[in-house]
Design a protein around this motif. Structure first.
Motif, PDB file in Angstrom:
ATOM      1  N   ARG A  11       5.918  14.537   1.290  1.00 21.56           N
ATOM      2  CA  ARG A  11       5.231  13.245   1.339  1.00 21.56           C
ATOM      3  C   ARG A  11       6.137  12.136   0.807  1.00 21.56           C
ATOM      4  O   ARG A  11       6.200  11.057   1.391  1.00 21.56           O
ATOM      5  CB  ARG A  11       3.949  13.297   0.515  1.00 21.56           C
ATOM      6  CG  ARG A  11       2.837  14.091   1.153  1.00 21.56           C
ATOM      7  CD  ARG A  11       1.558  13.992   0.363  1.00 21.56           C
ATOM      8  NE  ARG A  11       1.089  12.614   0.383  1.00 21.56           N
ATOM      9  CZ  ARG A  11       0.421  12.030  -0.603  1.00 21.56           C
ATOM     10  NH1 ARG A  11       0.141  12.710  -1.703  1.00 21.56           N
ATOM     11  NH2 ARG A  11       0.021  10.781  -0.510  1.00 21.56           N
ATOM     12  N   SER A  15       0.835  -1.215   0.000  1.00 17.74           N
ATOM     13  CA  SER A  15       0.000   0.000   0.000  1.00 17.74           C
ATOM     14  C   SER A  15       0.865   1.258   0.000  1.00 17.74           C
ATOM     15  O   SER A  15       0.505   2.265  -0.621  1.00 17.74           O
ATOM     16  CB  SER A  15      -0.959   0.000   1.186  1.00 17.74           C
ATOM     17  OG  SER A  15      -0.274   0.118   2.402  1.00 17.74           O
ATOM     18  N   THR A  16       2.020   1.212   0.658  1.00 15.90           N
ATOM     19  CA  THR A  16       2.912   2.369   0.684  1.00 15.90           C
ATOM     20  C   THR A  16       3.532   2.605  -0.693  1.00 15.90           C
ATOM     21  O   THR A  16       3.672   3.752  -1.125  1.00 15.90           O
ATOM     22  CB  THR A  16       4.003   2.169   1.757  1.00 15.90           C
ATOM     23  OG1 THR A  16       3.355   1.938   3.015  1.00 15.90           O
ATOM     24  CG2 THR A  16       4.887   3.382   1.888  1.00 15.90           C
ATOM     25  N   ASN A  67      -1.032  14.613   2.996  1.00 12.92           N
ATOM     26  CA  ASN A  67      -1.988  14.350   1.917  1.00 12.92           C
ATOM     27  C   ASN A  67      -3.242  15.181   2.124  1.00 12.92           C
ATOM     28  O   ASN A  67      -3.798  15.731   1.174  1.00 12.92           O
ATOM     29  CB  ASN A  67      -2.320  12.865   1.844  1.00 12.92           C
ATOM     30  CG  ASN A  67      -3.050  12.514   0.572  1.00 12.92           C
ATOM     31  OD1 ASN A  67      -2.877  13.146  -0.466  1.00 12.92           O
ATOM     32  ND2 ASN A  67      -3.873  11.495   0.638  1.00 12.92           N
ATOM     33  N   LEU A  68      -3.693  15.289   3.355  1.00 16.06           N
ATOM     34  CA  LEU A  68      -4.855  16.118   3.662  1.00 16.06           C
ATOM     35  C   LEU A  68      -4.574  17.580   3.329  1.00 16.06           C
ATOM     36  O   LEU A  68      -5.433  18.278   2.781  1.00 16.06           O
ATOM     37  CB  LEU A  68      -5.251  15.958   5.131  1.00 16.06           C
ATOM     38  CG  LEU A  68      -6.481  16.738   5.581  1.00 16.06           C
ATOM     39  CD1 LEU A  68      -7.716  16.304   4.790  1.00 16.06           C
ATOM     40  CD2 LEU A  68      -6.699  16.547   7.074  1.00 16.06           C
ATOM     41  N   LEU A 109       3.765   6.966   8.290  1.00 10.53           N
ATOM     42  CA  LEU A 109       2.638   6.917   7.359  1.00 10.53           C
ATOM     43  C   LEU A 109       1.467   7.762   7.870  1.00 10.53           C
ATOM     44  O   LEU A 109       0.768   8.405   7.092  1.00 10.53           O
ATOM     45  CB  LEU A 109       2.198   5.472   7.124  1.00 10.53           C
ATOM     46  CG  LEU A 109       3.170   4.636   6.303  1.00 10.53           C
ATOM     47  CD1 LEU A 109       2.758   3.175   6.305  1.00 10.53           C
ATOM     48  CD2 LEU A 109       3.270   5.179   4.884  1.00 10.53           C
ATOM     49  N   PHE A 110       1.268   7.753   9.171  1.00 11.55           N
ATOM     50  CA  PHE A 110       0.230   8.604   9.757  1.00 11.55           C
ATOM     51  C   PHE A 110       0.557  10.072   9.500  1.00 11.55           C
ATOM     52  O   PHE A 110      -0.299  10.855   9.079  1.00 11.55           O
ATOM     53  CB  PHE A 110       0.110   8.339  11.266  1.00 11.55           C
ATOM     54  CG  PHE A 110      -0.846   9.252  11.959  1.00 11.55           C
ATOM     55  CD1 PHE A 110      -2.215   9.077  11.827  1.00 11.55           C
ATOM     56  CD2 PHE A 110      -0.377  10.293  12.741  1.00 11.55           C
ATOM     57  CE1 PHE A 110      -3.101   9.915  12.456  1.00 11.55           C
ATOM     58  CE2 PHE A 110      -1.263  11.148  13.373  1.00 11.55           C
ATOM     59  CZ  PHE A 110      -2.624  10.965  13.243  1.00 11.55           C
ATOM     60  N   ARG A 165       1.036   4.395  -2.650  1.00 15.77           N
ATOM     61  CA  ARG A 165       0.996   5.810  -2.276  1.00 15.77           C
ATOM     62  C   ARG A 165       2.112   6.577  -2.966  1.00 15.77           C
ATOM     63  O   ARG A 165       1.913   7.702  -3.439  1.00 15.77           O
ATOM     64  CB  ARG A 165       1.107   5.958  -0.760  1.00 15.77           C
ATOM     65  CG  ARG A 165      -0.144   5.545  -0.020  1.00 15.77           C
ATOM     66  CD  ARG A 165       0.114   5.329   1.437  1.00 15.77           C
ATOM     67  NE  ARG A 165      -0.184   6.490   2.244  1.00 15.77           N
ATOM     68  CZ  ARG A 165      -0.351   6.446   3.552  1.00 15.77           C
ATOM     69  NH1 ARG A 165      -0.256   5.286   4.190  1.00 15.77           N
ATOM     70  NH2 ARG A 165      -0.607   7.532   4.225  1.00 15.77           N
ATOM     71  N   GLU A 178       2.472  11.265   7.158  1.00 16.18           N
ATOM     72  CA  GLU A 178       2.356  11.512   5.712  1.00 16.18           C
ATOM     73  C   GLU A 178       0.911  11.728   5.307  1.00 16.18           C
ATOM     74  O   GLU A 178       0.611  12.548   4.437  1.00 16.18           O
ATOM     75  CB  GLU A 178       2.958  10.330   4.938  1.00 16.18           C
ATOM     76  CG  GLU A 178       2.928  10.483   3.440  1.00 16.18           C
ATOM     77  CD  GLU A 178       1.653   9.966   2.792  1.00 16.18           C
ATOM     78  OE1 GLU A 178       1.305  10.449   1.699  1.00 16.18           O
ATOM     79  OE2 GLU A 178       0.997   9.099   3.384  1.00 16.18           O
ATOM     80  N   SER A 179      -0.004  11.013   5.935  1.00 15.66           N
ATOM     81  CA  SER A 179      -1.415  11.177   5.584  1.00 15.66           C
ATOM     82  C   SER A 179      -1.903  12.587   5.913  1.00 15.66           C
ATOM     83  O   SER A 179      -2.808  13.101   5.261  1.00 15.66           O
ATOM     84  CB  SER A 179      -2.278  10.116   6.276  1.00 15.66           C
ATOM     85  OG  SER A 179      -2.363  10.362   7.662  1.00 15.66           O
ATOM     86  N   ARG A 180      -1.304  13.215   6.906  1.00 18.65           N
ATOM     87  CA  ARG A 180      -1.641  14.613   7.230  1.00 18.65           C
ATOM     88  C   ARG A 180      -1.203  15.531   6.081  1.00 18.65           C
ATOM     89  O   ARG A 180      -1.895  16.477   5.749  1.00 18.65           O
ATOM     90  CB  ARG A 180      -0.986  15.042   8.537  1.00 18.65           C
ATOM     91  CG  ARG A 180      -1.414  14.244   9.751  1.00 18.65           C
ATOM     92  CD  ARG A 180      -2.862  14.429  10.107  1.00 18.65           C
ATOM     93  NE  ARG A 180      -3.114  15.811  10.429  1.00 18.65           N
ATOM     94  CZ  ARG A 180      -4.306  16.367  10.436  1.00 18.65           C
ATOM     95  NH1 ARG A 180      -5.367  15.659  10.167  1.00 18.65           N
ATOM     96  NH2 ARG A 180      -4.460  17.637  10.717  1.00 18.65           N
TER      97      ARG A 180
END
Length: 162
Positions: A77, A30-31, A141-142, A134-135, A34, A137-139
């Motif tokens: 990211r 999954s990474t 992405n937001l 990853l958490f 991404r 990085e998701s920020r």
């Protein structure tokens, strides 16, 4: 040879790291996806910059500010994704080492049975660090998504003024 441990204990001790290897493999897959999406987004932004430079887009200044910000976010990211993948690969290696060293130490060096435990714990720490990255990085992405929405709303407002 394995007087103090039954075959089921040895097998279960070797299977636990294998389950964690499987979890790492899922995260790696999954990474990597991404990271591929980041590459696609950067290519789209590059195309937009080229259109701006050719004079084919309006709001040149606003778009360049937007593009610079978006490229900066994608760069951050990509770094976070790369670091998390490194931790995931390291965790995978440590879980495999843990499984192998358990069998070897039980067969040949019972005094060193702490080695597979240390390898498994270190692998768990790497898995945690990768998840934390990853958490984080998701920020980012937001941030990318929110900025894209804001810029789209800006364009919509400017069109309504005309």
């Amino acid at each position: 040879m394995f007087e103090s441990f039954s075959n089921s204990e040895i097998l279960s001790g070797m299977i636990t790291p294998a389950v964690l290897v499987s979890a790492c493999a899922s995260l790696i897959f999954s990474t990597a996806n991404r990271l591929g999406r980041i590459f696609d987004r950067v290519n789209l932004l590059k195309s937009e910059v080229e259109l701006l430079l050719d004079g084919k887009r309006s709001f040149h200044t606003e778009r360049m500010i937007y593009m610079r910000h978006q490229l900066s976010v994608q760069k951050k990211r990509a770094v976070l994704i790369q670091r998390s993948m490194a931790f995931l690969y390291l965790a995978t290696s440590l879980f495999v080492i843990s499984s192998l060293t358990l069998a070897i130490t039980l067969a040949f060096a019972k005094g060193y049975t702490w080695i597979p435990t240390v390898a498994a714990i270190t692998g768990g720490i790497c898995l945690f660090l990768a998840s934390a990255l990853l958490f984080y990085e998701s920020r980012y992405n937001l941030t990318f998504i929110n900025r894209q929405i804001e810029f789209t709303e800006f364009l919509e407002r400017e069109l309504q003024k005309k």
